[in-house]
Structures are given as C-alpha cells and as structure tokens.
Design a protein around this motif. Sequence first.
Motif, PDB file in Angstrom:
ATOM      1  N   ALA A  25      39.249 -44.506 -12.474  1.00  0.00           N
ATOM      2  CA  ALA A  25      40.198 -43.361 -11.592  1.00  0.00           C
ATOM      3  C   ALA A  25      39.537 -43.188 -10.049  1.00  0.00           C
ATOM      4  CB  ALA A  25      40.475 -42.388 -12.256  1.00  0.00           C
ATOM      5  N   PRO A  26      37.991 -42.839 -10.240  1.00  0.00           N
ATOM      6  CA  PRO A  26      37.820 -42.177  -8.847  1.00  0.00           C
ATOM      7  C   PRO A  26      37.331 -43.344  -7.833  1.00  0.00           C
ATOM      8  CG  PRO A  26      36.488 -41.375 -10.552  1.00  0.00           C
ATOM      9  CD  PRO A  26      37.089 -42.466 -11.125  1.00  0.00           C
ATOM     10  N   VAL A  27      37.425 -44.631  -8.082  1.00  0.00           N
ATOM     11  CA  VAL A  27      37.410 -45.735  -6.976  1.00  0.00           C
ATOM     12  C   VAL A  27      38.502 -45.667  -6.300  1.00  0.00           C
ATOM     13  CG1 VAL A  27      35.609 -46.994  -8.721  1.00  0.00           C
ATOM     14  CG2 VAL A  27      37.952 -47.692  -8.345  1.00  0.00           C
ATOM     15  N   TRP A  28      39.883 -45.352  -6.720  1.00  0.00           N
ATOM     16  CA  TRP A  28      40.932 -45.254  -6.059  1.00  0.00           C
ATOM     17  C   TRP A  28      41.313 -44.038  -5.308  1.00  0.00           C
ATOM     18  CZ3 TRP A  28      44.795 -49.400  -6.744  1.00  0.00           C
ATOM     19  CH2 TRP A  28      44.743 -50.139  -7.651  1.00  0.00           C
ATOM     20  N   PRO A  29      42.018 -44.197  -4.105  1.00  0.00           N
ATOM     21  CA  PRO A  29      42.868 -43.225  -3.649  1.00  0.00           C
ATOM     22  C   PRO A  29      43.848 -42.636  -4.267  1.00  0.00           C
ATOM     23  CG  PRO A  29      42.481 -45.026  -1.870  1.00  0.00           C
ATOM     24  CD  PRO A  29      42.059 -45.536  -3.162  1.00  0.00           C
ATOM     25  N   GLY A  37      30.703 -46.362 -13.985  1.00  0.00           N
ATOM     26  CA  GLY A  37      29.114 -45.923 -13.697  1.00  0.00           C
ATOM     27  C   GLY A  37      28.107 -46.881 -13.063  1.00  0.00           C
ATOM     28  N   ARG A  38      28.998 -47.924 -12.405  1.00  0.00           N
ATOM     29  CA  ARG A  38      28.249 -48.788 -11.615  1.00  0.00           C
ATOM     30  C   ARG A  38      28.791 -48.610  -9.990  1.00  0.00           C
ATOM     31  NH1 ARG A  38      30.857 -51.427 -15.700  1.00  0.00           N
ATOM     32  NH2 ARG A  38      29.694 -52.789 -17.180  1.00  0.00           N
ATOM     33  N   ALA A  39      27.525 -48.399  -9.225  1.00  0.00           N
ATOM     34  CA  ALA A  39      27.854 -47.963  -7.823  1.00  0.00           C
ATOM     35  C   ALA A  39      28.648 -49.086  -7.132  1.00  0.00           C
ATOM     36  CB  ALA A  39      26.372 -47.629  -7.274  1.00  0.00           C
ATOM     37  N   ASP A  40      28.301 -50.239  -7.316  1.00  0.00           N
ATOM     38  CA  ASP A  40      29.193 -51.359  -6.640  1.00  0.00           C
ATOM     39  C   ASP A  40      30.529 -51.416  -6.695  1.00  0.00           C
ATOM     40  OD1 ASP A  40      28.999 -52.448  -9.217  1.00  0.00           O
ATOM     41  OD2 ASP A  40      27.959 -54.418  -8.599  1.00  0.00           O
ATOM     42  N   ASP A  41      31.218 -50.542  -7.705  1.00  0.00           N
ATOM     43  CA  ASP A  41      32.602 -50.481  -7.866  1.00  0.00           C
ATOM     44  C   ASP A  41      33.255 -49.561  -6.838  1.00  0.00           C
ATOM     45  OD1 ASP A  41      33.007 -52.530 -10.083  1.00  0.00           O
ATOM     46  OD2 ASP A  41      32.360 -50.914 -11.538  1.00  0.00           O
ATOM     47  N   PHE A  42      32.431 -48.766  -6.373  1.00  0.00           N
ATOM     48  CA  PHE A  42      33.191 -47.941  -5.349  1.00  0.00           C
ATOM     49  C   PHE A  42      33.085 -48.380  -3.973  1.00  0.00           C
ATOM     50  CE2 PHE A  42      31.748 -45.569  -8.952  1.00  0.00           C
ATOM     51  CZ  PHE A  42      32.660 -44.393  -9.133  1.00  0.00           C
ATOM     52  N   VAL A  43      34.125 -49.219  -3.584  1.00  0.00           N
ATOM     53  CA  VAL A  43      34.188 -49.865  -2.370  1.00  0.00           C
ATOM     54  C   VAL A  43      35.082 -49.344  -1.454  1.00  0.00           C
ATOM     55  CG1 VAL A  43      33.828 -52.284  -3.557  1.00  0.00           C
ATOM     56  CG2 VAL A  43      36.121 -51.196  -3.113  1.00  0.00           C
ATOM     57  N   VAL A  44      35.681 -48.254  -1.731  1.00  0.00           N
ATOM     58  CA  VAL A  44      36.639 -47.740  -0.815  1.00  0.00           C
ATOM     59  C   VAL A  44      35.833 -46.493   0.145  1.00  0.00           C
ATOM     60  CG1 VAL A  44      38.460 -46.140  -0.128  1.00  0.00           C
ATOM     61  CG2 VAL A  44      38.739 -48.035  -2.054  1.00  0.00           C
ATOM     62  N   ASP A  45      35.788 -46.655   1.394  1.00  0.00           N
ATOM     63  CA  ASP A  45      34.967 -45.425   2.289  1.00  0.00           C
ATOM     64  C   ASP A  45      35.437 -44.218   2.098  1.00  0.00           C
ATOM     65  OD1 ASP A  45      33.917 -47.652   3.615  1.00  0.00           O
ATOM     66  OD2 ASP A  45      35.187 -47.670   5.514  1.00  0.00           O
ATOM     67  N   GLY A  46      34.448 -43.504   1.826  1.00  0.00           N
ATOM     68  CA  GLY A  46      34.775 -42.097   1.434  1.00  0.00           C
ATOM     69  C   GLY A  46      34.629 -41.701   0.059  1.00  0.00           C
ATOM     70  N   LEU A  47      34.812 -42.712  -0.732  1.00  0.00           N
ATOM     71  CA  LEU A  47      34.823 -42.511  -2.349  1.00  0.00           C
ATOM     72  C   LEU A  47      33.847 -43.137  -2.888  1.00  0.00           C
ATOM     73  CD1 LEU A  47      38.808 -43.505  -2.911  1.00  0.00           C
ATOM     74  CD2 LEU A  47      37.892 -40.942  -2.692  1.00  0.00           C
ATOM     75  N   GLY A  48      32.727 -42.293  -3.056  1.00  0.00           N
ATOM     76  CA  GLY A  48      31.467 -43.089  -3.432  1.00  0.00           C
ATOM     77  C   GLY A  48      31.361 -42.446  -4.920  1.00  0.00           C
ATOM     78  N   PRO A  49      30.020 -42.801  -5.359  1.00  0.00           N
ATOM     79  CA  PRO A  49      29.927 -42.612  -6.816  1.00  0.00           C
ATOM     80  C   PRO A  49      29.289 -41.167  -7.271  1.00  0.00           C
ATOM     81  CG  PRO A  49      28.177 -43.921  -5.985  1.00  0.00           C
ATOM     82  CD  PRO A  49      29.076 -43.841  -4.665  1.00  0.00           C
ATOM     83  N   ARG A  50      29.149 -40.204  -6.307  1.00  0.00           N
ATOM     84  CA  ARG A  50      29.027 -38.937  -6.555  1.00  0.00           C
ATOM     85  C   ARG A  50      29.994 -38.237  -6.777  1.00  0.00           C
ATOM     86  NH1 ARG A  50      23.412 -38.133  -6.181  1.00  0.00           N
ATOM     87  NH2 ARG A  50      22.428 -39.790  -5.149  1.00  0.00           N
ATOM     88  N   GLY A  51      30.213 -37.214  -7.451  1.00  0.00           N
ATOM     89  CA  GLY A  51      31.202 -35.990  -7.645  1.00  0.00           C
ATOM     90  C   GLY A  51      32.165 -36.600  -8.234  1.00  0.00           C
ATOM     91  N   THR A  52      32.179 -37.634  -8.952  1.00  0.00           N
ATOM     92  CA  THR A  52      33.270 -38.252  -9.587  1.00  0.00           C
ATOM     93  C   THR A  52      34.184 -37.575 -10.626  1.00  0.00           C
ATOM     94  OG1 THR A  52      32.111 -39.411 -11.191  1.00  0.00           O
ATOM     95  CG2 THR A  52      32.515 -40.463  -9.275  1.00  0.00           C
ATOM     96  N   GLY A  53      33.417 -36.549 -11.353  1.00  0.00           N
ATOM     97  CA  GLY A  53      34.346 -35.795 -12.109  1.00  0.00           C
ATOM     98  C   GLY A  53      35.102 -34.769 -11.529  1.00  0.00           C
TER      99      GLY A  53
END
Length: 284
Positions: free
Chosen positions: A70-74, A101-117
């Motif tokens: 979910a957090p990789v999507w707007p 859990g894989r950082a390279d799945d977060f490809v949208v600018d501004g939606l990084g792998p931190r603070g996903t919860g």
Amino acid sequence: MKIGTGLPNQIRDVRPDAVPAWARASEEAGFSSLGSLGRIAYPGVMDTVALAAAAGATREIGLISTLLLAPVWPPVLLAKEVAGIDAVSGGRLTLGLGLGGRADDFVVDGLGPRGTGKRLDQDIETYRRVWRGEVPPGCENPAVPGGTREVPMLFGGMAQASFDRVARVGRGYIGPAAAPERVGTLFDRARTVWQTAGREGAPCLVALAYYVLGDEDRGRANVHDYYRPAGPGGARAKAAEVNGGAHAVRATVKAYEELGVDELILIPTVDDLDEVARLADAVL
C-alpha cells in the motif's frame, strides 16, 4: 477451510497472457479465490493489473491481494484502482495490504520506505473517504462512481500495528507464506485483538503457502530469486519452504485446517498452466 490459488504474476519473466488463462482454469477447477503478489521492482505483472485481468476472465471466483504494498501508491490513486477492480468483478475483491520491505519498490517521488506504518494508517482513511464518494483535496469531482462499496481489507505483517489495524478497520489477517508451525501464534494474536476490540464475530484468517507439483527445481529456484533481497540465507530458507509434491501440499492443507484458518491460498512457483489441474487433483 476454503482453498484458493495464487496467480503467477510475480514469477520472473512470466508470460503475461498466462495470468487470465490461469484465472479461467482456476475458476473452472473450483478454487475459492485467486491471489496476487505485490511488487514493483521485479520483472512480473503488477498485482492490480493481474487482478483486473482475472476479474475480466472470470465470473464467480474470489479475488484477493496477498499482499499489495500500500505505501508505494499515492492513496487516492490506489483507492480508485481498487474500486475499479472490485466493481468490474461484481464485488469479488478483498484487499490484502502490507507495508513492503524492499526499498527499490518505492519508486514514486515523495513516497519512500520510511514512515510506512504511519502513512498506511493515514492512507486507509483516505481510501474509505474516496470509496464513500467524498471529493479528494484539489479535485472537482469524486474519484469513483456512485454506489462504490467499501472494499473489505485484510492486513499482513508481524508488528503490533498490523494487528491493531485488523482490530480497528480490518476484516481479518493474512499470515506470511511460511510453514504452519511458524505462523499459528500470529493467527492467535489476530483473534485476540479482535476480541479485545469488541468486534462481532471472528476475523477472517487467510494463510499462504508456496507449492510446486511439476518442475520442483525450477519452482524453488524461482522463489530463491524472488527473495534474493533477503540475502543468501533468507532466500535459501524461503526456497526450502516450498511445498514440493502432492504429499507435501496435502500435509500443509491439513496443518492449516487444524489451525482453524478460513482460507489457504497456494501460491504457484512456476507459470506452467498444468499446475492448476495438478493442484486441483491434489487438494480439491
């Protein structure tokens, strides 16, 4: 316990046209649901695309994302995508959500792998507002047609926050793809938080397990490849957990029945369409 099968959408270099063919064969065989795996930075078919293709290729079988990251999507975009898939399927979609859990799945600018919860908790409320027909900020119109339903959500993960989401807004919990003896306590936690929250009934509990009934070496190699980001040891461990052969698959089905789960999704590790018939012969 119901038995579903996964779609082969995240097998490396999968033939994309295998997805709708797999969906049709699975429905004809009598499986309860079709599952999808979510990942972006991998040469497979996007889970939303796979689910939409399956919706169009079938009429009755359930659809479930196991799990969508979910957090990789707007959030407004995802809410609209999900609502569309659910609607064209006739209301057959269950939305299984995880953090990724894989950082390279977060490809949208501004939606990084931190603070996903924290982001997911906020996004869930956005999904529900969109599905209710509220106009998203900055828009002139609702994002979805009138009559859109609130798509039922399941949550995966092992952190307490995942179980809190189950208790607060979820329909249930999806366990990790692992040996039954490793995940029974997670299903117990889901039942406990549900009861503690005073929810009526019981949570829907969905289990996942990898299988191969044809080319076992290739199936294990595909799983090893998919889990390479976990490191050599982690990838080997996941490959070793693949249920190879009918006897192993039946034993896993029995073990999950004894755990009292509602549905088991058996995830393919090769895109050989004959696997659908082999699996049906083994477990249905």
